[in-house]
Design a protein around this motif. Structure first.
Motif, mmCIF file in Angstrom:
data_model
loop_
_atom_site.group_PDB
_atom_site.id
_atom_site.type_symbol
_atom_site.label_atom_id
_atom_site.label_comp_id
_atom_site.label_asym_id
_atom_site.label_seq_id
_atom_site.Cartn_x
_atom_site.Cartn_y
_atom_site.Cartn_z
ATOM 1 N N PRO A 1 21.703 53.420 -48.658
ATOM 2 C CA PRO A 1 22.429 52.965 -47.451
ATOM 3 C C PRO A 1 22.285 51.466 -47.196
ATOM 4 O O PRO A 1 21.277 50.857 -47.561
ATOM 5 C CB PRO A 1 21.800 53.769 -46.308
ATOM 6 C CG PRO A 1 20.643 54.488 -46.877
ATOM 7 C CD PRO A 1 20.660 54.397 -48.367
ATOM 8 N N ILE A 2 23.285 50.938 -46.547
ATOM 9 C CA ILE A 2 23.306 49.504 -46.236
ATOM 10 C C ILE A 2 22.088 49.111 -45.382
ATOM 11 O O ILE A 2 21.578 48.001 -45.497
ATOM 12 C CB ILE A 2 24.641 49.118 -45.543
ATOM 13 C CG1 ILE A 2 24.783 47.607 -45.374
ATOM 14 C CG2 ILE A 2 24.818 49.797 -44.211
ATOM 15 C CD1 ILE A 2 25.202 46.887 -46.592
ATOM 16 N N THR A 3 21.615 50.036 -44.567
ATOM 17 C CA THR A 3 20.444 49.734 -43.723
ATOM 18 C C THR A 3 19.244 49.368 -44.597
ATOM 19 O O THR A 3 18.376 48.604 -44.171
ATOM 20 C CB THR A 3 20.062 50.952 -42.862
ATOM 21 O OG1 THR A 3 20.081 52.104 -43.689
ATOM 22 C CG2 THR A 3 21.006 51.129 -41.697
ATOM 23 N N VAL A 4 19.183 49.939 -45.785
ATOM 24 C CA VAL A 4 18.066 49.656 -46.708
ATOM 25 C C VAL A 4 18.392 48.456 -47.595
ATOM 26 O O VAL A 4 17.523 47.638 -47.896
ATOM 27 C CB VAL A 4 17.759 50.910 -47.574
ATOM 28 C CG1 VAL A 4 16.699 50.602 -48.619
ATOM 29 C CG2 VAL A 4 17.326 52.070 -46.686
ATOM 30 N N LEU A 5 19.661 48.345 -47.993
ATOM 31 C CA LEU A 5 20.027 47.269 -48.931
ATOM 32 C C LEU A 5 20.034 45.896 -48.271
ATOM 33 O O LEU A 5 19.705 44.891 -48.899
ATOM 34 C CB LEU A 5 21.423 47.543 -49.515
ATOM 35 C CG LEU A 5 21.554 48.736 -50.471
ATOM 36 C CD1 LEU A 5 23.023 48.959 -50.829
ATOM 37 C CD2 LEU A 5 20.720 48.514 -51.728
ATOM 38 N N ARG A 6 20.436 45.836 -47.014
ATOM 39 C CA ARG A 6 20.661 44.535 -46.364
ATOM 40 C C ARG A 6 19.311 43.821 -46.129
ATOM 41 O O ARG A 6 18.248 44.414 -46.223
ATOM 42 C CB ARG A 6 21.420 44.681 -45.035
ATOM 43 C CG ARG A 6 20.714 45.471 -43.951
ATOM 44 C CD ARG A 6 21.064 44.979 -42.558
ATOM 45 N NE ARG A 6 20.570 43.651 -42.327
ATOM 46 C CZ ARG A 6 19.325 43.401 -41.917
ATOM 47 N NH1 ARG A 6 18.463 44.367 -41.703
ATOM 48 N NH2 ARG A 6 18.939 42.141 -41.748
ATOM 49 N N GLY A 7 19.431 42.522 -45.870
ATOM 50 C CA GLY A 7 18.232 41.788 -45.469
ATOM 51 C C GLY A 7 17.489 41.146 -46.620
ATOM 52 O O GLY A 7 16.476 40.483 -46.402
ATOM 53 N N ARG A 8 17.979 41.326 -47.819
ATOM 54 C CA ARG A 8 17.357 40.636 -48.956
ATOM 55 C C ARG A 8 18.365 40.492 -50.090
ATOM 56 O O ARG A 8 19.358 41.218 -50.140
ATOM 57 C CB ARG A 8 16.120 41.370 -49.440
ATOM 58 C CG ARG A 8 16.407 42.710 -50.060
ATOM 59 C CD ARG A 8 15.159 43.317 -50.640
ATOM 60 N NE ARG A 8 14.702 42.506 -51.743
ATOM 61 C CZ ARG A 8 13.430 42.459 -52.152
ATOM 62 N NH1 ARG A 8 12.513 43.147 -51.538
ATOM 63 N NH2 ARG A 8 13.094 41.723 -53.170
#
Ligand code: URA
Length: 236
Positions: free
Chosen positions: A189-196
């Protein structure tokens, strides 16, 4: 150029929290999520090959090769093919999912409400749409804005890869779950992929929330702003 970008970044830093249209009081990433993200990086590195070193096409070459594309059934239902637009040598490319009704009508990417928000995000980076490149995984609108299908992606993605080869950006920003998962070939999910940053064929790729999601969930703008600031630092 570098100096002017630095000073823009400095202004951004000082404007930063209070000046940013995205700012809301800080909530840091939970530790568990940070750990999950760490575990992800190697995974996504190996999932993506390098962009071939072969002869580099121009965007015009890619557009000509695409022609009046009928490689998938969307060719029959679209009004206009939405190739992408912006600086052909942009340092940053934004990749969305697929054209919606407005984009299909105008033949331009991200021109509807979500597009207006994307324009604001770009401007918050002290850039204009003409400085960046904006495109989608699919070049034709899926009827009723349904999710893109595997065969459509298979037909269309080679042209996106050629566009990215032609542009040679420093950073790709994948907008939303669909673009991030499609480019990185992961089901996370994007919640896990985002931020890096992840690696896409040797190019740094930052997944972040889609502007359409932000229209429904304005509180996520703060996280997008964090992602965008990481991109700005990378472009410095
Ligand atoms: N949403 C997308 O993913 N792309 C567009 O061009 C417009 C809306």
């Amino acid at each position: 150029m570098v100096r002017s970008f630095r000073s823009r970044l400095q202004i951004q830093k000082t404007k930063g929290r209070r000046g940013s249209p995205f700012f809301m009081m800080g909530v840091s990433l939970p530790a568990a999520e940070a750990l999950r993200l760490d575990a992800m990086s190697e995974f996504t590195e190996s999932a993506a090959g390098k962009i071939s070193e072969g002869q580099r096409l121009t965007l015009q070459d890619v557009r000509s090769e695409l022609g009046d594309c009928q490689r998938c059934p969307l060719g029959r239902t679209r009004k206009n093919l939405v190739f992408g637009e912006g600086n052909p040598h942009a340092d940053i490319v934004f990749v969305g999912e697929a054209p919606g009704a407005d984009e299909d009508f105008q033949g331009r990417p991200f021109v509807g409400r979500a597009g207006q928000l994307l324009t604001k995000i770009v401007e918050a980076m002290n850039l204009g749409r003409k400085d960046v490149y904006i495109c989608n995984i699919l070049k034709c609108r899926p009827p009723g804005n349904r999710n893109p299908q595997a065969g459509e992606i298979e037909a269309c993605e080679p042209f996106l890869i050629k566009q990215l080869e032609a542009i040679g950006p420093k950073v790709i920003c994948a907008l939303g779950t669909f673009a991030a998962k499609t480019l990185l070939k992961v089901d996370v999910p994007i919640t896990v992929l985002r931020g890096r940053f992840h690696s896409y064929r040797g190019i740094k790729l930052m997944p972040t929330y889609h502007p359409a999601y932000l229209l429904r969930n304005p509180s996520a703008k703060r996280l997008v702003w964090e992602d965008v600031q990481m991109i700005m630092r990378e472009l410095e």
